[in-house]
Scaffold this motif. Structure first.
Motif, PDB file in Angstrom:
ATOM      1  N   ILE A   7      57.740  37.451  46.991  1.00  0.00           N
ATOM      2  CA  ILE A   7      58.111  39.003  46.873  1.00  0.00           C
ATOM      3  C   ILE A   7      57.094  39.907  46.027  1.00  0.00           C
ATOM      4  CG2 ILE A   7      59.762  40.691  46.498  1.00  0.00           C
ATOM      5  CD1 ILE A   7      60.674  38.595  48.856  1.00  0.00           C
ATOM      6  N   SER A   8      56.927  39.477  44.592  1.00  0.00           N
ATOM      7  CA  SER A   8      55.876  40.813  44.171  1.00  0.00           C
ATOM      8  C   SER A   8      54.112  40.548  44.814  1.00  0.00           C
ATOM      9  CB  SER A   8      55.896  39.681  42.061  1.00  0.00           C
ATOM     10  OG  SER A   8      54.635  40.965  41.764  1.00  0.00           O
ATOM     11  N   THR A   9      54.290  39.833  45.347  1.00  0.00           N
ATOM     12  CA  THR A   9      52.771  39.646  46.000  1.00  0.00           C
ATOM     13  C   THR A   9      53.021  40.807  47.479  1.00  0.00           C
ATOM     14  OG1 THR A   9      52.060  37.411  45.477  1.00  0.00           O
ATOM     15  CG2 THR A   9      50.659  38.209  47.418  1.00  0.00           C
ATOM     16  N   GLY A  10      53.915  40.584  48.091  1.00  0.00           N
ATOM     17  CA  GLY A  10      54.469  41.480  49.355  1.00  0.00           C
ATOM     18  C   GLY A  10      54.450  42.572  48.901  1.00  0.00           C
ATOM     19  N   PHE A  11      54.729  43.132  47.748  1.00  0.00           N
ATOM     20  CA  PHE A  11      55.140  44.707  47.081  1.00  0.00           C
ATOM     21  C   PHE A  11      53.680  45.101  47.069  1.00  0.00           C
ATOM     22  CE2 PHE A  11      59.713  43.724  46.127  1.00  0.00           C
ATOM     23  CZ  PHE A  11      60.314  44.880  47.460  1.00  0.00           C
ATOM     24  N   GLU A  12      53.031  44.225  46.534  1.00  0.00           N
ATOM     25  CA  GLU A  12      51.156  44.523  46.041  1.00  0.00           C
ATOM     26  C   GLU A  12      50.407  44.803  46.982  1.00  0.00           C
ATOM     27  OE1 GLU A  12      50.135  41.413  43.063  1.00  0.00           O
ATOM     28  OE2 GLU A  12      51.739  41.978  41.718  1.00  0.00           O
ATOM     29  N   VAL A  13      50.820  44.131  48.341  1.00  0.00           N
ATOM     30  CA  VAL A  13      49.980  44.905  49.766  1.00  0.00           C
ATOM     31  C   VAL A  13      50.867  46.084  50.290  1.00  0.00           C
ATOM     32  CG1 VAL A  13      49.633  44.092  51.924  1.00  0.00           C
ATOM     33  CG2 VAL A  13      49.739  41.986  50.572  1.00  0.00           C
ATOM     34  N   ILE A  14      51.813  45.814  49.888  1.00  0.00           N
ATOM     35  CA  ILE A  14      52.457  47.238  50.208  1.00  0.00           C
ATOM     36  C   ILE A  14      51.421  48.367  49.763  1.00  0.00           C
ATOM     37  CG2 ILE A  14      54.117  48.752  50.279  1.00  0.00           C
ATOM     38  CD1 ILE A  14      56.388  46.462  51.497  1.00  0.00           C
ATOM     39  N   GLU A  15      51.684  48.501  48.006  1.00  0.00           N
ATOM     40  CA  GLU A  15      51.551  49.297  46.965  1.00  0.00           C
ATOM     41  C   GLU A  15      49.834  49.783  47.381  1.00  0.00           C
ATOM     42  OE1 GLU A  15      50.842  49.617  42.576  1.00  0.00           O
ATOM     43  OE2 GLU A  15      51.740  47.900  43.092  1.00  0.00           O
ATOM     44  N   ALA A  16      48.956  48.440  47.923  1.00  0.00           N
ATOM     45  CA  ALA A  16      47.371  49.202  47.812  1.00  0.00           C
ATOM     46  C   ALA A  16      47.489  49.408  48.685  1.00  0.00           C
ATOM     47  CB  ALA A  16      46.672  46.921  48.136  1.00  0.00           C
ATOM     48  N   CYS A  17      48.226  48.949  50.236  1.00  0.00           N
ATOM     49  CA  CYS A  17      48.239  50.220  51.866  1.00  0.00           C
ATOM     50  C   CYS A  17      48.584  52.221  51.044  1.00  0.00           C
ATOM     51  CB  CYS A  17      48.462  49.361  52.867  1.00  0.00           C
ATOM     52  SG  CYS A  17      48.081  47.892  52.941  1.00  0.00           S
ATOM     53  N   HIS A  18      49.253  51.562  51.051  1.00  0.00           N
ATOM     54  CA  HIS A  18      49.872  53.660  49.868  1.00  0.00           C
ATOM     55  C   HIS A  18      49.477  54.318  48.845  1.00  0.00           C
ATOM     56  CE1 HIS A  18      52.870  56.539  49.642  1.00  0.00           C
ATOM     57  NE2 HIS A  18      52.213  56.284  48.935  1.00  0.00           N
ATOM     58  N   LEU A  19      48.499  53.646  48.398  1.00  0.00           N
ATOM     59  CA  LEU A  19      47.518  53.998  47.223  1.00  0.00           C
ATOM     60  C   LEU A  19      46.498  54.179  47.688  1.00  0.00           C
ATOM     61  CD1 LEU A  19      48.689  52.216  44.311  1.00  0.00           C
ATOM     62  CD2 LEU A  19      49.238  54.389  45.215  1.00  0.00           C
ATOM     63  N   PHE A  20      46.292  53.292  48.475  1.00  0.00           N
ATOM     64  CA  PHE A  20      44.688  53.667  49.067  1.00  0.00           C
ATOM     65  C   PHE A  20      44.028  53.923  50.502  1.00  0.00           C
ATOM     66  CE2 PHE A  20      44.262  50.428  45.245  1.00  0.00           C
ATOM     67  CZ  PHE A  20      44.011  51.171  44.552  1.00  0.00           C
ATOM     68  N   ASP A  21      45.228  54.915  51.355  1.00  0.00           N
ATOM     69  CA  ASP A  21      45.430  54.554  52.727  1.00  0.00           C
ATOM     70  C   ASP A  21      44.726  53.928  53.007  1.00  0.00           C
ATOM     71  OD1 ASP A  21      45.910  56.276  54.477  1.00  0.00           O
ATOM     72  OD2 ASP A  21      44.489  57.204  54.607  1.00  0.00           O
ATOM     73  N   MET A  22      44.883  52.589  53.649  1.00  0.00           N
ATOM     74  CA  MET A  22      44.299  51.593  54.069  1.00  0.00           C
ATOM     75  C   MET A  22      45.104  50.633  55.319  1.00  0.00           C
ATOM     76  SD  MET A  22      42.539  49.656  51.283  1.00  0.00           S
ATOM     77  CE  MET A  22      42.002  48.146  52.302  1.00  0.00           C
ATOM     78  N   GLN A  23      44.865  50.501  55.820  1.00  0.00           N
ATOM     79  CA  GLN A  23      45.964  49.379  57.359  1.00  0.00           C
ATOM     80  C   GLN A  23      46.062  47.716  56.666  1.00  0.00           C
ATOM     81  OE1 GLN A  23      46.940  50.062  59.619  1.00  0.00           O
ATOM     82  NE2 GLN A  23      46.599  52.326  59.029  1.00  0.00           N
ATOM     83  N   ASP A  25      45.604  44.954  56.704  1.00  0.00           N
ATOM     84  CA  ASP A  25      44.807  44.095  57.933  1.00  0.00           C
ATOM     85  C   ASP A  25      43.191  44.406  56.808  1.00  0.00           C
ATOM     86  OD1 ASP A  25      44.392  46.318  59.033  1.00  0.00           O
ATOM     87  OD2 ASP A  25      43.526  45.463  60.695  1.00  0.00           O
ATOM     88  N   HIS A  26      43.173  44.789  56.370  1.00  0.00           N
ATOM     89  CA  HIS A  26      42.309  45.429  55.031  1.00  0.00           C
ATOM     90  C   HIS A  26      42.208  44.420  53.758  1.00  0.00           C
ATOM     91  CE1 HIS A  26      40.987  48.382  58.194  1.00  0.00           C
ATOM     92  NE2 HIS A  26      39.999  47.910  58.247  1.00  0.00           N
ATOM     93  N   VAL A  27      43.756  44.484  53.785  1.00  0.00           N
ATOM     94  CA  VAL A  27      44.244  43.867  52.211  1.00  0.00           C
ATOM     95  C   VAL A  27      44.524  41.828  52.188  1.00  0.00           C
ATOM     96  CG1 VAL A  27      46.139  43.813  50.734  1.00  0.00           C
ATOM     97  CG2 VAL A  27      45.616  46.060  51.752  1.00  0.00           C
ATOM     98  N   GLY A  28      43.541  41.518  51.686  1.00  0.00           N
ATOM     99  CA  GLY A  28      43.949  39.850  51.602  1.00  0.00           C
ATOM    100  C   GLY A  28      44.280  39.745  50.587  1.00  0.00           C
ATOM    101  N   VAL A  29      45.150  38.495  50.353  1.00  0.00           N
ATOM    102  CA  VAL A  29      45.898  38.080  49.050  1.00  0.00           C
ATOM    103  C   VAL A  29      45.470  36.658  49.461  1.00  0.00           C
ATOM    104  CG1 VAL A  29      48.252  37.143  48.389  1.00  0.00           C
ATOM    105  CG2 VAL A  29      47.466  39.611  50.033  1.00  0.00           C
ATOM    106  N   LEU A  30      45.066  37.143  47.597  1.00  0.00           N
ATOM    107  CA  LEU A  30      44.114  35.268  47.500  1.00  0.00           C
ATOM    108  C   LEU A  30      45.108  34.757  45.939  1.00  0.00           C
ATOM    109  CD1 LEU A  30      42.082  32.955  46.802  1.00  0.00           C
ATOM    110  CD2 LEU A  30      41.145  34.155  45.855  1.00  0.00           C
ATOM    111  N   ILE A  31      46.273  33.829  45.945  1.00  0.00           N
ATOM    112  CA  ILE A  31      46.817  33.442  44.886  1.00  0.00           C
ATOM    113  C   ILE A  31      46.283  32.539  44.105  1.00  0.00           C
ATOM    114  CG2 ILE A  31      48.947  32.385  43.711  1.00  0.00           C
ATOM    115  CD1 ILE A  31      49.508  34.630  45.643  1.00  0.00           C
TER     116      ILE A  31
END
Length: 79
Positions: A7-23, A25-31
């Protein structure tokens, strides 16, 4: 991976997209198994910038809040 991390990772992806005005599909997740890598940014010219520290989130948060001011991490309580 536990559900809180997911859940935290999902919120971080949403945050990155919002803060950096990105789609998304430009945000990758690596745990990272040891939670040492907190962020990696790849610039368009190929350079990488990573923020690495122990599993405590105080240093990544301090870095994010004081990026331009470079506050010494020694002021962070280590309790």
């Amino acid at each position: 991976m536990d559900s809180a991390t997911l859940i935290s990772t999902g919120f971080e992806v949403i945050e990155a997209c919002h803060l950096f005005d990105m789609q998304s599909d430009h945000v990758g997740v690596l745990i990272h198994p040891q939670s040492t890598i907190h962020s990696i940014v790849k610039f368009v010219y190929g350079s990488l910038l990573a923020q690495l520290s122990g599993t405590d989130m105080r240093l990544p948060i301090l870095y994010a809040l004081t990026y331009r001011d470079c506050i010494e991490p020694s002021c962070v309580s280590r309790s």
